[in-house]
Design an enzyme around this catalytic site. Structure first.
Site, PDB file in Angstrom:
ATOM      1  N   TYR A 167       1.664  -0.995   0.398  1.00  0.00           N
ATOM      2  CA  TYR A 167      -0.350  -0.302  -0.109  1.00  0.00           C
ATOM      3  C   TYR A 167       1.025   1.436  -0.329  1.00  0.00           C
ATOM      4  O   TYR A 167       1.544   1.021   0.908  1.00  0.00           O
ATOM      5  CB  TYR A 167      -0.791   0.038   1.192  1.00  0.00           C
ATOM      6  CG  TYR A 167      -2.241  -0.043   0.760  1.00  0.00           C
ATOM      7  CD1 TYR A 167      -2.825   0.628   0.030  1.00  0.00           C
ATOM      8  CD2 TYR A 167      -2.543  -0.997   1.228  1.00  0.00           C
ATOM      9  CE1 TYR A 167      -4.895   0.285  -0.408  1.00  0.00           C
ATOM     10  CE2 TYR A 167      -4.535  -1.197   1.152  1.00  0.00           C
ATOM     11  CZ  TYR A 167      -5.191  -0.457   0.259  1.00  0.00           C
ATOM     12  OH  TYR A 167      -6.350  -0.774   0.063  1.00  0.00           O
ATOM     13  N   GLU A 184      -0.330   4.922  -1.059  1.00  0.00           N
ATOM     14  CA  GLU A 184      -1.169   6.100  -0.929  1.00  0.00           C
ATOM     15  C   GLU A 184      -0.210   7.371  -0.713  1.00  0.00           C
ATOM     16  O   GLU A 184       0.586   7.643   0.253  1.00  0.00           O
ATOM     17  CB  GLU A 184      -2.479   6.272  -0.123  1.00  0.00           C
ATOM     18  CG  GLU A 184      -3.543   4.972  -0.484  1.00  0.00           C
ATOM     19  CD  GLU A 184      -4.299   4.397   0.610  1.00  0.00           C
ATOM     20  OE1 GLU A 184      -4.642   4.765   2.284  1.00  0.00           O
ATOM     21  OE2 GLU A 184      -6.580   4.662   0.458  1.00  0.00           O
ATOM     22  N   ASP A 243      -4.758  14.446 -24.967  1.00  0.00           N
ATOM     23  CA  ASP A 243      -4.945  13.448 -24.067  1.00  0.00           C
ATOM     24  C   ASP A 243      -4.246  12.403 -25.468  1.00  0.00           C
ATOM     25  O   ASP A 243      -5.031  12.251 -27.040  1.00  0.00           O
ATOM     26  CB  ASP A 243      -6.287  12.916 -24.482  1.00  0.00           C
ATOM     27  CG  ASP A 243      -6.790  10.896 -23.753  1.00  0.00           C
ATOM     28  OD1 ASP A 243      -6.313  10.541 -24.086  1.00  0.00           O
ATOM     29  OD2 ASP A 243      -7.756  10.580 -23.652  1.00  0.00           O
ATOM     30  N   THR A 251      -2.810   6.934 -21.901  1.00  0.00           N
ATOM     31  CA  THR A 251      -2.677   5.846 -21.167  1.00  0.00           C
ATOM     32  C   THR A 251      -1.334   5.005 -21.492  1.00  0.00           C
ATOM     33  O   THR A 251      -0.137   5.483 -22.369  1.00  0.00           O
ATOM     34  CB  THR A 251      -3.766   4.122 -22.013  1.00  0.00           C
ATOM     35  OG1 THR A 251      -3.116   4.610 -23.215  1.00  0.00           O
ATOM     36  CG2 THR A 251      -5.698   4.795 -21.824  1.00  0.00           C
ATOM     37  N   LYS A 294      -1.682   1.206 -25.484  1.00  0.00           N
ATOM     38  CA  LYS A 294      -1.338   1.129 -26.558  1.00  0.00           C
ATOM     39  C   LYS A 294      -0.476   1.745 -27.345  1.00  0.00           C
ATOM     40  O   LYS A 294       0.608   0.295 -27.424  1.00  0.00           O
ATOM     41  CB  LYS A 294      -2.655   2.256 -26.704  1.00  0.00           C
ATOM     42  CG  LYS A 294      -3.742   2.875 -25.873  1.00  0.00           C
ATOM     43  CD  LYS A 294      -5.331   3.079 -26.615  1.00  0.00           C
ATOM     44  CE  LYS A 294      -6.239   3.519 -26.017  1.00  0.00           C
ATOM     45  NZ  LYS A 294      -6.583   3.734 -24.329  1.00  0.00           N
ATOM     46  N   ARG A 340      -1.356  -1.903 -18.664  1.00  0.00           N
ATOM     47  CA  ARG A 340      -2.213  -1.412 -18.818  1.00  0.00           C
ATOM     48  C   ARG A 340      -3.034  -0.231 -17.456  1.00  0.00           C
ATOM     49  O   ARG A 340      -2.439  -0.170 -16.781  1.00  0.00           O
ATOM     50  CB  ARG A 340      -3.846  -2.477 -18.558  1.00  0.00           C
ATOM     51  CG  ARG A 340      -5.004  -2.062 -18.934  1.00  0.00           C
ATOM     52  CD  ARG A 340      -5.825  -3.416 -19.568  1.00  0.00           C
ATOM     53  NE  ARG A 340      -5.259  -3.831 -20.386  1.00  0.00           N
ATOM     54  CZ  ARG A 340      -6.087  -3.890 -21.824  1.00  0.00           C
ATOM     55  NH1 ARG A 340      -6.591  -2.558 -21.647  1.00  0.00           N
ATOM     56  NH2 ARG A 340      -5.615  -3.722 -22.546  1.00  0.00           N
TER      57      ARG A 340
HETATM   58  N1  DSN Z   1     -11.752   0.994 -25.095  1.00  0.00           N
HETATM   59  C1  DSN Z   1     -10.028   2.348 -26.145  1.00  0.00           C
HETATM   60  C2  DSN Z   1      -9.850   2.178 -27.759  1.00  0.00           C
HETATM   61  O1  DSN Z   1     -10.480   1.170 -28.279  1.00  0.00           O
HETATM   62  O2  DSN Z   1     -10.021   3.374 -28.512  1.00  0.00           O
HETATM   63  C3  DSN Z   1     -10.455   3.366 -25.965  1.00  0.00           C
HETATM   64  O3  DSN Z   1     -10.870   3.902 -24.726  1.00  0.00           O
END
Ligand code: DSN
Length: 422
Positions: free
Chosen positions: A64, A66, A209, A235, A238, A244
């Protein structure tokens, strides 16, 4: 044991799971087999490295932590602090930003923290509409962002491009406190400079973003928002090819507000094992080989797009400029929902997606979104992507012919065997 899976190479370190829970072990092996034997074109997915996976599966899950490095609510965080700081430092170096918070559990959490850091209930926001390529967490009415804030949304023109003059007009009218650029389905280069000029003109903060294009920015094949967007969210799983999760980066003046919004604002204990995975992925993205990877993604996406066009299919906006594209199926008389299932039948995984001004519902759609990042990780080059485009076009054309679909399944399997995963 439920059945027999033959290929366990990467899952060898599941020995303890196999001992304790053969069901879960079996399903993990089964998922590996699915990934090995299918062509992954979901534009938001990728295959992360074994190094990232090991960090994510480590003892760090036990802790933990925090709070922030050196300001924790629990003792025993001296090692965790070093790991989290490493991830922060690497994120700042890679994306040339002042400050990074690496704790968001996802991109949506990252975006939520930004809303709560910068805005009050009911404040005005300008962002891209979901059905035109935006994201749920940018102000969709069914998401917190659209429920609690006053959101105006821009779309794309008939060429699939953002009309910056139109965005400016909208900004002058709605006087947003926050402008969001960045998308989950946009195949053109984003002009961050132009967005900042619009934001400055109306006194808004600009948030980019970059979830989809983070790896392309890191690899230098898409312009960076650094110097333009005061806030950058992403994120990590990707095109960036990490675990993730999410990251928020910002100019120093917003750092305290962002950190406070993440914790205690919207999250509890950070996932330090995932943060270690983010640190490893960021190190990988800082290597020269990542630049080659990013450049190959774009070459592969263009080769696939050209192949689809040559086979008579339409793509929203024509040629892609990044890692993804949306097939526009309207002239085929077939739907995104049905054709995504047909592609799955021939061993290609993709998702149905709306096209601008789609006559179908978001559940049915007239489009399929396709991305090149995951198969580029597996080693696919332009010729392979042209073959993928041929398989897609043949499958759509012959969607009722089981024999042709069987043959196409064999073709896609052959490609998968050529480039084993892991
Ligand atoms: N689910 C993602 C995508 O497929 O682009 C976006 O959050």
């Amino acid at each position: 044991m439920i059945g027999t899976i033959t290929d366990k190479r990467i899952n060898m370190d599941l020995d303890k799971v196999r001992e304790i829970d053969s069901d879960v072990a079996y399903y993990i092996d089964e998922e590996l087999e699915r990934q090995q034997n299918t062509i992954e074109l979901i534009a938001s997915e990728n295959f992360t490295s074994p190094a990232v996976m090991q960090a994510c599966g480590s003892v760090l899950t036990n802790k933990y932590a925090e709070g922030k490095p050196h300001k924790r609510y629990y003792n025993g965080c001296e090692v965790i602090d070093k790991i989290e700081e490493l991830a922060q430092k690497r994120a700042c170096e890679l994306f040339r930003m002042d400050h990074a918070n690496v704790q968001p559990h996802s991109g949506a959490q990252a975006n939520m923290a930004v809303f709560f850091a910068l805005l009050k209930h009911g404040d005005s926001v300008l962002s891209m509409d979901l059905s035109n390529g935006g994201h749920l967490s940018h102000g969709s009415p069914v998401n917190f962002s659209g429920m609690y804030f006053n959101v105006t949304q821009y779309g794309v023109d008939e060429n699939g491009c953002i009309d910056y003059d139109n965005v400016r007009e909208m900004a002058l009218q709605c006087k947003p406190k926050l402008i969001i650029c960045g998308a989950s389905n946009y195949s053109k280069i984003i002009d961050f400079k132009r967005f900042r000029e619009i934001a400055d003109e109306v006194g808004a903060i600009l948030m980019a973003d970059i979830a989809h294009i983070a790896g392309l920015i890191a690899g230098g094949v898409h312009p960076s928002p650094a110097g333009y967007a005061q806030i950058v969210t992403t994120t990590t799983h990707k095109t960036l090819r990490g675990p993730r999760g999410g990251i928020i980066m910002c100019d120093e003046e917003y750092a305290a507000a962002i950190d406070k919004a993440v914790f205690p604002g919207i999250q509890g204990g950070p996932l330090e094992h995932i943060i270690a995975g983010k640190a490893v992925a960021l190190k990988e993205a800082l290597q020269p080989s990542f630049k080659e990877y990013a450049a190959q993604i774009v070459k592969n996406a263009k080769a696939m797009a050209q192949g689809l066009l040559d086979n008579g299919l339409d793509i929203v906006g024509g040629m892609t400029e990044n890692h993804l594209m949306t097939l526009d199926l309207r002239k085929t008389g077939k739907t995104g929902k049905d054709m995504a299932n047909v592609l799955e039948r021939v061993g290609i995984t993709a998702n149905k997606n709306t096209v601008p001004n789609d006559p179908q519902s978001p559940f049915v759609t007239s489009g399929i979104r396709l991305g090149a990042a995951a198969m580029t990780t597996r080693g696919f080059k332009e010729d392979d992507m042209r073959e993928v485009a041929r398989i897609i076009a043949e499958a759509i054309k012959n969607s009722d012919d089981e024999q042709i679909l069987d043959e196409l399944r064999q073709d896609s399997l052959k490609l998968c065997k050529k480039y084993p995963l892991y």
